[in-house]
Design an enzyme around this catalytic site. Structure first.
Site, PDB file in Angstrom:
ATOM      1  CG  HIS A 203      -1.826  -1.111   1.323  1.00  0.00           C
ATOM      2  ND1 HIS A 203      -2.629  -1.328   2.402  1.00  0.00           N
ATOM      3  CD2 HIS A 203      -2.098  -2.084   0.462  1.00  0.00           C
ATOM      4  CE1 HIS A 203      -3.340  -2.414   2.198  1.00  0.00           C
ATOM      5  NE2 HIS A 203      -3.039  -2.886   1.027  1.00  0.00           N
ATOM      6  CD  GLU A 450     -19.548   9.824 -24.140  1.00  0.00           C
ATOM      7  OE1 GLU A 450     -18.504   9.395 -23.650  1.00  0.00           O
ATOM      8  OE2 GLU A 450     -20.444  10.349 -23.455  1.00  0.00           O
ATOM      9  CG  ASP A 474     -17.597   5.597 -23.363  1.00  0.00           C
ATOM     10  OD1 ASP A 474     -17.148   4.459 -23.138  1.00  0.00           O
ATOM     11  OD2 ASP A 474     -18.315   6.216 -22.568  1.00  0.00           O
ATOM     12  CB  CYS A 521     -12.689  15.568 -22.080  1.00  0.00           C
ATOM     13  SG  CYS A 521     -14.185  14.641 -22.408  1.00  0.00           S
TER      14      CYS A 521
END
Lengths: 605, 89
Positions: A203, A450, A474, A521
């Protein structure tokens, strides 16, 4: 660079600890050692009439831990998938029936205090895990222990305040850190991490890398070898830690560190420059954000606006859905902070399946969708649940007086959807007018491009939309019919596929013909290999992770619009993604010798 | 109402570790059916990540899921594809 450095010679008295590189970087500083003592619990037998209260006390403690974890989760950006998944496991653990029901049953049956019951349950779990041979699964007991210790803290009313009061930056030393620990410690006060446990996938390492802080892990006995206040050199390139270094050694290391910082400092020099090519073509470089906490990095990296504010977070943060006032407050804050720069807020973009399972208070019940990517998601979901969308739009409109708002509608695949939202907006505006509430009359309403059908119809859509924002992730998935998460076809996911590039070009042209701006974007916008291609295709705005902005800006400032256009023209003629990458391997080192001169592998990878 | 079961093999190199167990619990919680997972000796309730982890199912272990409920087949399908993967969810 490392070849230039003469590491301090080994002095026999010199104390050097050798560990594993968790996260690269060098720091010299004082340490703070954080040690956790196991809980000392005592057994109390409860009078009959106090059992119910004890059950409630335990349940409340668990609920507080849960809320705490949810709140912490919100502070991680989604880039940190690894850290988020650890937090998700912790959330499941704190709600786990083994712990929850087990403890409640013990309290009831034995009439004992919650602390004692919980410690019995933890001991039982420890027994189970001790018999596990697989080290990877066995290690998870530390997560369980961590979660349980948080419940203990809540029960005792003790707030663990790690370094909260600290004002000098320090190197923190512990057995191990959980993602929650690291987020609770103010990042600006941490120079680096040293831990006894862990490897490069622990971690601490994961979080340190994501925070861009050096870490050395797997250091035997480090918590006892140094004392709070000691000065150490943390060499996160070699995995060495120098305890009580000489001044000479410190000086040498500072020089070493300086060289490593040259590159990032050079990038930092671009933060306050305008984003334009050498011949003056301006392109807006803006930021994608998810939570308000990211605003400081937006400013730090010199973003010229928010190109994408994902609005989902408000809807999933708490058990109950947000109300209009809460959304209004958050949207206003972003707008005020960025004003006069544009802030693009996207309406809720979720799949129905996810929504129904995560948003309580939703009265929609979804059958499991056979094909969620093609199902009731995003704007389709919002239109199916108009009250939710109306509330969000109303909050946006009310906030619009505080800056320059752009409303972005995700996953538009037909003209009708855009029209419906427009209609809804004008109704809300009438209501606001009637109620005497101020808003920006001419608020810009744009759509995400998209879905391939939206590209095909882009000329028509451009007449009704105020701007386009291409969501490449997408668009790639839908145009190439590739699910990137599907291991059988993931290798065919190619952002530089000429089909994708032509769709982008078509969208840009359709937008420009109607005089509207076209932004990108998706992840492609923040990638220095793909960014020149997008610029060459004529986009007006690239929106990306804030930290990627300086690098892309440097590239832009070394560009000349004629060369970018040439790249744009050439890639459209390519037959496939391999062709495009080969072409870039030829062009990029010539146009950007500093950037790609000796690292063509970046292109072909 | 139907009870269905499914036998499959763990393909993930790290076995059913935290991320896989988390995903199993998430899948099962989002469905109506009650689902049990059984290894060679013990079985566990699939909504409990701790129970699942404590079965210590390593790579190539055979597991049997038993689902009871109206969406038993759907949830088993989802679990089957999860366990078939060699990568982490």
């Amino acid at each position: 660079m490392s070849t230039n450095l003469h590491r301090p010679s080994s002095d026999p008295d010199q104390q050097i600890l050798y560990g594993l590189v968790g996260s690269p970087g060098i720091v010299i500083g004082q340490v703070v050692v954080i040690s956790r003592h196991p809980e000392q619990t005592q057994r109390h037998t409860l009078p009959n009439d106090q059992v119910a209260a004890e059950l409630l006390r335990f349940q409340e403690a668990v609920a507080r831990v849960e809320n705490e974890l949810i709140a912490l989760r919100s502070q991680f950006s989604t880039d940190l998938a690894e850290a988020l998944s650890i937090l998700d496991s912790h959330l499941l653990m704190v709600r786990d029936t083994v712990i929850l029901d087990g403890t409640l049953t013990l309290i009831k049956q034995k009439r004992i205090n919650a602390e004692w019951a919980l410690s019995r349950i933890l001991a039982e779990i420890r027994d189970k895990f001790e018999h596990i041979r697989d080290p990877y699964i066995k290690d998870r007991f530390s997560d369980i222990q961590y979660v349980v210790s948080r419940i203990f803290n809540q029960l005792s009313g003790r707030q663990e305040d790690l370094l909260g009061a600290l004002d000098e930056p320090v190197i923190v030393v512990s057995d191990d850190f959980s993602p929650e620990d690291t987020i609770r410690m103010p990042a600006k006060n941490i120079l680096g991490f040293l831990t006894e446990k862990g490897g490069i996938t622990s971690h601490t390492s994961i979080v340190a890398r994501s925070l861009d802080l050096p870490a050395v892990v797997g250091l035997e006995k480090v918590t006892s070898r140094c004392v709070t206040g000691d000065t150490v050199i943390l060499d996160g390139f070699s995995g060495r830690v120098y305890l009580s270094p000489t001044l000479d050694q410190q000086t040498q290391y500072l020089e070493y560190k300086r060289q490593h910082r040259v590159f990032s400092d050079e990038l930092a020099g671009y933060i306050h420059r305008t984003s334009e090519t050498v011949d003056g073509l301006q392109v807006r470089l803006s930021a994608n954000i998810e939570v308000l906490e990211e605003l400081k990095t937006v400013q730090k990296y010199g973003a010229e606006g928010i190109g994408l504010f994902r609005s989902e977070f408000d809807f999933f943060q708490y058990k109950d859905p947000p109300d209009e006032q809460q959304l209004y407050k958050h949207y206003s804050e972003v707008l005020v902070r960025l004003a006069p720069a544009p802030v693009t807020i996207r309406t809720l973009d979720v799949g129905g399946d996810k929504f129904a399972s995560r948003l309580t208070g939703s009265d929609l019940h979804f059958e499991c969708e056979r094909n969620p990517a093609l199902g009731l998601r995003s704007i389709r979901f919002s239109l199916k649940k108009p009250d939710l969308l109306k509330m969000q739009l109303r909050a946006m409109l009310r906030a619009s007086v505080h800056g320059r708002l752009r409303i972005l509608l995700p996953m538009i695949s037909s003209f009708d959807e855009l029209r419906k939202v427009r209609k809804m907006l004008s109704n809300i505006m009438e209501d606001l007018d009637a109620a005497g509430i101020a808003f920006e009359q001419n608020v810009e309403v744009g759509i995400m491009i998209e879905v391939p059908s939206a590209v095909v119809m882009a000329d028509t859509l451009a007449a009704e939309a105020d701007f386009f924002s291409i969501g490449t992730n997408d668009l790639i998935q839908y145009s190439l019919a590739i699910d990137r998460a599907n291991e059988y076809v993931a290798h065919m996911y190619e952002p530089l596929h000429p089909a994708v590039l032509r769709l982008i070009k078509q969208t840009v042209d359709a937008g420009h013909n109607q005089g509207i701006e076209v932004a990108i974007c998706g992840e492609m916008a923040g990638d220095v290999v793909t960014a020149p291609v997008l610029l060459g295709l004529g986009v007006d705005e690239l929106s990306m992770r804030p930290s990627a902005i300086p690098h892309v800006k440097r590239l832009l400032r070394h560009s000349c619009s004629r060369q970018l256009q040439e790249i744009g023209r050439q890639v459209l003629k390519c037959a496939d993604g391999v062709d495009v990458r080969n072409l870039l391997t030829r062009y990029l080192p010539t146009y950007y010798p500093e950037e790609f001169g000796n690292q063509c592998r970046n292109v072909t990878s | 109402m139907s009870v269905e079961s499914l036998e499959c093999r763990v393909n993930n190199p790290k076995g059913i570790h935290c991320r896989v167990a988390t995903r199993i619990a998430e899948i099962v919680s989002s469905h109506d059916s009650q689902v049990q997972i059984a290894g060679s000796e013990k079985s566990a309730d699939c909504t409990s990540i701790l129970d699942i982890l404590s079965l210590a199912l390593t790579r190539n272990s055979r597991v049997v899921f038993t689902a009871d409920g109206r969406d038993a087949a759907v949830v088993l399908d989802a679990l089957q594809s999860l366990l078939a993967k060699t990568e982490d969810p």
